[in-house]
Design a protein around this motif. Structure first.
Motif, PDB file in Angstrom:
ATOM      1  N   VAL A   1     -41.267 -11.866  11.042  1.00  0.00           N
ATOM      2  CA  VAL A   1     -40.682 -13.063  10.439  1.00  0.00           C
ATOM      3  C   VAL A   1     -40.128 -13.968  11.535  1.00  0.00           C
ATOM      4  O   VAL A   1     -39.574 -13.484  12.526  1.00  0.00           O
ATOM      5  CB  VAL A   1     -39.534 -12.697   9.471  1.00  0.00           C
ATOM      6  CG1 VAL A   1     -38.990 -13.932   8.771  1.00  0.00           C
ATOM      7  CG2 VAL A   1     -39.989 -11.672   8.448  1.00  0.00           C
TER       8      VAL A   1
ATOM      9  N   LEU B   1     -44.710 -15.111   7.771  1.00  0.00           N
ATOM     10  CA  LEU B   1     -43.472 -15.291   7.008  1.00  0.00           C
ATOM     11  C   LEU B   1     -42.427 -16.027   7.836  1.00  0.00           C
ATOM     12  O   LEU B   1     -42.244 -15.706   9.016  1.00  0.00           O
ATOM     13  CB  LEU B   1     -42.891 -13.932   6.624  1.00  0.00           C
ATOM     14  CG  LEU B   1     -43.559 -13.175   5.485  1.00  0.00           C
ATOM     15  CD1 LEU B   1     -43.159 -11.704   5.552  1.00  0.00           C
ATOM     16  CD2 LEU B   1     -43.125 -13.754   4.150  1.00  0.00           C
ATOM     17  N   ALA B   2     -41.742 -16.982   7.191  1.00  0.00           N
ATOM     18  CA  ALA B   2     -40.710 -17.735   7.902  1.00  0.00           C
ATOM     19  C   ALA B   2     -39.470 -17.914   7.045  1.00  0.00           C
ATOM     20  O   ALA B   2     -39.554 -17.955   5.814  1.00  0.00           O
ATOM     21  CB  ALA B   2     -41.249 -19.105   8.308  1.00  0.00           C
TER      22      ALA B   2
ATOM     23  N   ALA C   1     -45.771 -17.858   3.638  1.00  0.00           N
ATOM     24  CA  ALA C   1     -44.625 -17.664   2.737  1.00  0.00           C
ATOM     25  C   ALA C   1     -43.351 -18.072   3.456  1.00  0.00           C
ATOM     26  O   ALA C   1     -43.147 -17.714   4.620  1.00  0.00           O
ATOM     27  CB  ALA C   1     -44.542 -16.212   2.289  1.00  0.00           C
ATOM     28  N   ILE C   2     -42.522 -18.839   2.752  1.00  0.00           N
ATOM     29  CA  ILE C   2     -41.302 -19.386   3.348  1.00  0.00           C
ATOM     30  C   ILE C   2     -40.099 -19.060   2.476  1.00  0.00           C
ATOM     31  O   ILE C   2     -40.122 -19.285   1.266  1.00  0.00           O
ATOM     32  CB  ILE C   2     -41.408 -20.928   3.506  1.00  0.00           C
ATOM     33  CG1 ILE C   2     -42.518 -21.287   4.506  1.00  0.00           C
ATOM     34  CG2 ILE C   2     -40.077 -21.528   3.932  1.00  0.00           C
ATOM     35  CD1 ILE C   2     -42.831 -22.784   4.578  1.00  0.00           C
TER      36      ILE C   2
END
Lengths: 213, 213
Positions: free
Chosen positions: B95, B157-158, B181-182
Motif C-alpha cells: 500500500v 492499493l493507495a 483501489a483507493i
C-alpha cells in the motif's frame, strides 16, 4: 394526510439504516456542489457525483418527502437544508475525543467539522506526558476526569482513538457519562448496549476492496 | 453440482457489495476471538459480537459455502482462513500513502496492517519540509515521483490523506500509476472510473448517528 411538498414525512422512524447511511454522502456532495457555485442538480448528476444510481437517489430522498421537481431537479440549497434537518445537523453537536495519539491529533485538528454540524470541545488522554498539553486552543485533560467532565458538559457524541486494549474501558466510561453515539477508531468491536457505534478501521476499508481486485 | 463442504462456491461474482462489506467485520471479530483463545463460535455469538443478527450472519456466510456444522457452529481458524481467502487477504498487499500530515502519520504508524493483509511500502508528500524525513523506517518521498515509483513497485492499493483540494489530482496520478483501489481520507468524492474507492470521513460517521439521537 399526505405531506405538503417539501415537508419531511413523519415516518422517519421506519427508514432503513442503509438509507440513512447514504444521506451524509449526498449532503457532502451537495455542499461541495454549492461551493462550486451550482444552484440545482438532478438525481443523475448527483448519482454520478457519488457513484450511486439516479433511481436509488430518487428512492432514498423520496422517503422523506417530495424535494425535487419533475424536469427541473433539486434546488441544492433547499435539499441541503432538508438533509441537514433530517440528519439533525442543522445545529452544532459537541464532541469529545479520547486518545491523543497521531489519530486523535489528526481528528482534533480536522478542519471539516464546524461547517458540517460538529465541534470538538473536550480532549482526554491518560498519558501524564500529554495531559496539560494544548492541541490548537484545547488543553488535553486527564482521562480520569472523563465521566464527570463529559457529564457536566452534556456531551452526547464521542470519538475514541485509544489503543484497542483500552477502548472498551473508555467506551464504558463514556456511556456512564451519558454519551449516546461513538465513532470508534480502535480496531475492536465495542459492547455498548443502547448506544450507537460507527467504526472507522482502515483495514476494513481496504479488505472490502481487495475482494474485487 | 453442489459445492463440497467447506469449499467456496464459485458464484462470488454475484455477491452483493453489502455482504462483502460485512465480511471484514466478521473477520476482525474472529481474529479477536482467536486472540482470546476461543476455538469455535456460533452465528449467535458472532452476531452479538458485531451487532448483526445471527440469521444475517448465517445467510451472508452461506453465500460462499457451508462453513459451519449444525449444532457445533463454526471452527474459528477454519472460518478465518475461508474469509481471508474470499477477501484475498491470505497474502500481503503493498500500500502507498500520499499525504503525511497528522492523518498520514497516523496511518503510516498504524500497527494493525501486517497481520490483516497489508503493508505500507511507500510514502509521498509534496511539502519540501517533509520530503526526506522518516516515519519509522520509511522515507517520505517527493510526490512528483509518485507515478513512476508506484508503477515500478506494482502497487495496486493507495491511501489518500491530502487536503481536499489536492485529492482529485493525487487520485488521477495514482490511477495513471496503475492503482486499482483507493482508501480516501480527504472529504471529497473522487472521480476515478473503473477504480474502487472507499471513503473514510469522520463527519459522515457522526452524521449517520445524529439522526438517531
Amino acid at each position: 394526510m399526505t405531506p405538503r411538498k417539501g415537508q419531511a414525512k413523519m415516518n422517519a422512524e421506519k427508514i432503513p439504516d442503509i438509507i440513512i447511511g447514504r444521506l451524509p454522502i449526498y449532503l457532502r456532495a451537495l455542499q461541495r456542489m454549492s461551493v462550486q457555485g451550482m444552484k440545482t442538480t438532478s438525481s443523475q448528476e448527483l448519482g454520478d457525483y457519488v457513484g450511486i444510481s439516479a433511481a436509488q437517489i430518487r428512492k432514498d430522498i423520496s422517503q422523506f418527502g417530495e424535494f425535487g421537481k419533475q424536469g427541473t431537479g433539486y434546488s441544492i440549497p433547499f435539499l441541503t437544508d432538508k438533509l441537514r434537518e433530517i440528519l439533525k445537523v442543522n445545529r452544532i453537536w459537541d464532541v469529545v475525543i479520547v486518545g491523543l495519539g497521531d489519530m486523535g491529533h489528526a481528528l482534533a485538528r480536522y478542519g471539516g467539522f464546524g461547517e458540517r454540524g460538529f465541534r470538538v470541545v473536550l480532549l482526554f488522554d491518560s498519558d501524564p506526558a500529554k495531559i496539560g498539553q494544548k492541541v490548537d486552543n484545547f488543553v488535553i485533560e486527564d482521562a480520569s476526569q472523563l465521566v464527570e467532565r463529559v457529564r457536566a458538559c452534556g456531551i452526547k457524541l464521542a470519538m475514541i482513538a485509544v489503543p484497542a486494549a483500552e477502548a472498551q474501558g473508555v467506551a464504558d466510561r463514556l456511556v456512564q457519562a451519558g454519551v449516546k453515539a461513538i465513532l470508534n477508531y480502535a480496531p475492536i468491536t465495542l459492547m455498548v448496549p443502547g448506544v450507537r457505534v460507527q467504526y472507522i478501521d482502515p483495514v476494513v476499508g481496504l479488505q472490502r476492496m481487495t475482494y474485487y481486485l
